[in-house]
Design a protein around this motif. Structure first.
Motif, PDB file in Angstrom:
ATOM      1  N   MET A   1      41.212  39.762  37.220  1.00  0.00           N
ATOM      2  CA  MET A   1      39.864  39.670  37.736  1.00  0.00           C
ATOM      3  C   MET A   1      39.296  41.073  37.864  1.00  0.00           C
ATOM      4  O   MET A   1      40.041  42.020  38.055  1.00  0.00           O
ATOM      5  N   ARG A   2      37.979  41.171  37.773  1.00  0.00           N
ATOM      6  CA  ARG A   2      37.311  42.466  37.881  1.00  0.00           C
ATOM      7  C   ARG A   2      37.104  42.833  39.347  1.00  0.00           C
ATOM      8  O   ARG A   2      37.236  42.011  40.244  1.00  0.00           O
ATOM      9  N   ILE A   3      36.713  44.069  39.565  1.00  0.00           N
ATOM     10  CA  ILE A   3      36.586  44.607  40.914  1.00  0.00           C
ATOM     11  C   ILE A   3      35.561  43.829  41.749  1.00  0.00           C
ATOM     12  O   ILE A   3      35.772  43.591  42.934  1.00  0.00           O
ATOM     13  N   GLY A   4      34.463  43.403  41.132  1.00  0.00           N
ATOM     14  CA  GLY A   4      33.450  42.647  41.870  1.00  0.00           C
ATOM     15  C   GLY A   4      33.979  41.321  42.384  1.00  0.00           C
ATOM     16  O   GLY A   4      33.684  40.914  43.507  1.00  0.00           O
ATOM     17  N   GLU A   5      34.768  40.644  41.561  1.00  0.00           N
ATOM     18  CA  GLU A   5      35.341  39.365  41.990  1.00  0.00           C
ATOM     19  C   GLU A   5      36.377  39.581  43.087  1.00  0.00           C
ATOM     20  O   GLU A   5      36.421  38.849  44.073  1.00  0.00           O
ATOM     21  N   LEU A   6      37.213  40.601  42.949  1.00  0.00           N
ATOM     22  CA  LEU A   6      38.199  40.897  43.992  1.00  0.00           C
ATOM     23  C   LEU A   6      37.494  41.247  45.297  1.00  0.00           C
ATOM     24  O   LEU A   6      37.914  40.806  46.373  1.00  0.00           O
ATOM     25  N   ALA A   7      36.421  41.979  45.196  1.00  0.00           N
ATOM     26  CA  ALA A   7      35.647  42.319  46.392  1.00  0.00           C
ATOM     27  C   ALA A   7      35.095  41.063  47.046  1.00  0.00           C
ATOM     28  O   ALA A   7      35.181  40.885  48.267  1.00  0.00           O
ATOM     29  N   ARG A   8      34.543  40.167  46.244  1.00  0.00           N
ATOM     30  CA  ARG A   8      33.958  38.934  46.784  1.00  0.00           C
ATOM     31  C   ARG A   8      35.016  38.065  47.440  1.00  0.00           C
ATOM     32  O   ARG A   8      34.833  37.574  48.550  1.00  0.00           O
ATOM     33  N   VAL A   9      36.154  37.911  46.787  1.00  0.00           N
ATOM     34  CA  VAL A   9      37.223  37.041  47.285  1.00  0.00           C
ATOM     35  C   VAL A   9      37.843  37.589  48.579  1.00  0.00           C
ATOM     36  O   VAL A   9      38.217  36.827  49.462  1.00  0.00           O
ATOM     37  N   THR A  10      37.927  38.907  48.695  1.00  0.00           N
ATOM     38  CA  THR A  10      38.598  39.511  49.852  1.00  0.00           C
ATOM     39  C   THR A  10      37.641  39.972  50.938  1.00  0.00           C
ATOM     40  O   THR A  10      38.078  40.352  52.026  1.00  0.00           O
ATOM     41  N   GLY A  11      36.332  39.959  50.660  1.00  0.00           N
ATOM     42  CA  GLY A  11      35.366  40.437  51.650  1.00  0.00           C
ATOM     43  C   GLY A  11      35.368  41.947  51.784  1.00  0.00           C
ATOM     44  O   GLY A  11      34.964  42.501  52.802  1.00  0.00           O
TER      45      GLY A  11
ATOM     46  N   ALA B 127      39.676  46.979  27.675  1.00  0.00           N
ATOM     47  CA  ALA B 127      39.223  47.781  26.534  1.00  0.00           C
ATOM     48  C   ALA B 127      37.885  48.454  26.812  1.00  0.00           C
ATOM     49  O   ALA B 127      37.610  49.555  26.336  1.00  0.00           O
ATOM     50  N   ASN B 128      37.043  47.786  27.598  1.00  0.00           N
ATOM     51  CA  ASN B 128      35.731  48.355  27.922  1.00  0.00           C
ATOM     52  C   ASN B 128      35.790  49.333  29.100  1.00  0.00           C
ATOM     53  O   ASN B 128      34.771  49.855  29.523  1.00  0.00           O
ATOM     54  N   GLY B 129      36.971  49.581  29.660  1.00  0.00           N
ATOM     55  CA  GLY B 129      37.121  50.535  30.753  1.00  0.00           C
ATOM     56  C   GLY B 129      37.040  49.925  32.134  1.00  0.00           C
ATOM     57  O   GLY B 129      37.253  50.611  33.137  1.00  0.00           O
ATOM     58  N   TYR B 130      36.710  48.636  32.217  1.00  0.00           N
ATOM     59  CA  TYR B 130      36.620  47.984  33.525  1.00  0.00           C
ATOM     60  C   TYR B 130      38.005  47.815  34.128  1.00  0.00           C
ATOM     61  O   TYR B 130      38.981  47.580  33.426  1.00  0.00           O
ATOM     62  N   ARG B 131      38.047  47.903  35.459  1.00  0.00           N
ATOM     63  CA  ARG B 131      39.303  47.641  36.159  1.00  0.00           C
ATOM     64  C   ARG B 131      39.601  46.149  36.128  1.00  0.00           C
ATOM     65  O   ARG B 131      38.711  45.334  36.336  1.00  0.00           O
ATOM     66  N   GLU B 132      40.869  45.831  35.935  1.00  0.00           N
ATOM     67  CA  GLU B 132      41.329  44.445  35.963  1.00  0.00           C
ATOM     68  C   GLU B 132      42.461  44.346  36.983  1.00  0.00           C
ATOM     69  O   GLU B 132      43.416  45.128  36.936  1.00  0.00           O
ATOM     70  N   TYR B 133      42.345  43.408  37.901  1.00  0.00           N
ATOM     71  CA  TYR B 133      43.351  43.196  38.938  1.00  0.00           C
ATOM     72  C   TYR B 133      44.015  41.847  38.730  1.00  0.00           C
ATOM     73  O   TYR B 133      43.369  40.882  38.318  1.00  0.00           O
TER      74      TYR B 133
END
Length: 161
Positions: free
Chosen positions: A1-11, A32-38
């Motif tokens: 998951m990307r950083i925005g989704e992790l942020a949303r899920v964890t508050g 590949a596009n440089g985005y963080r994936e968790y």
């Protein structure tokens, strides 16, 4: 998951997540596009980090709990290392509170002295407790407005505090 989704899920904010990553508390891979994936385990880790921070620990303190962050930190039995870190943090907080109370007491004494100088009353009433509830704002007190006005006047002398 990307950083925005992790942020949303964890508050949590994305900025905080990046900071946790910089501190070595969570890890991300780069797409590949440089985005963080968790991975999904990051959700548990972030929730545990937030739990420990909410208990009053610092990110440096949380480092001790690294081996436990993938489990249920809140339900885990206490460990000697965890108890040591908690006691050390509590001692730091107690010292800070004591220092703030000392500052508060000095300010209260200075205000009593200033009020005595203003009113001429050499025997002000004693405080009901060593650390009474905060007084109303000085601006709400008529005498304080006179003090402020005297400071603004060209010939006014600012009273000592």
């Amino acid at each position: 998951m990307r950083i925005g989704e992790l942020a949303r899920v964890t508050g949590c904010t994305p900025r905080a997540l990046r900071h946790y990553e910089e501190q070595g508390l969570i890890a991300a891979t780069r797409a590949a596009n440089g985005y963080r994936e968790y991975d999904e385990a990051a959700v548990t880790r972030v929730r545990n980090i937030r739990h420990l921070l909410g208990a009053g620990l610092t990110l440096d303190d949380v480092q001790v709990f690294l081996p436990c962050l993938d489990g249920d930190v809140a339900a885990a039995p206490p460990s000697p290392a965890g108890l040591r870190v908690g006691r050390e943090r509590l001692a730091v907080l107690d010292a800070r509170i004591a220092a703030q109370l000392a500052v508060r007491d000095r300010l209260a004494a200075a205000l009593r002295d200033a009020a005595t100088a203003l009113t001429g009353d050499d025997n002000p009433p004693p405080a009901s407790s060593p650390h009474p509830a905060p007084a109303p704002s000085l601006i709400d007190q008529p005498d304080a407005l006179a003090i402020v006005d005297s400071c603004r006047s060209p010939n006014g002398n600012c009273p000592r505090l």
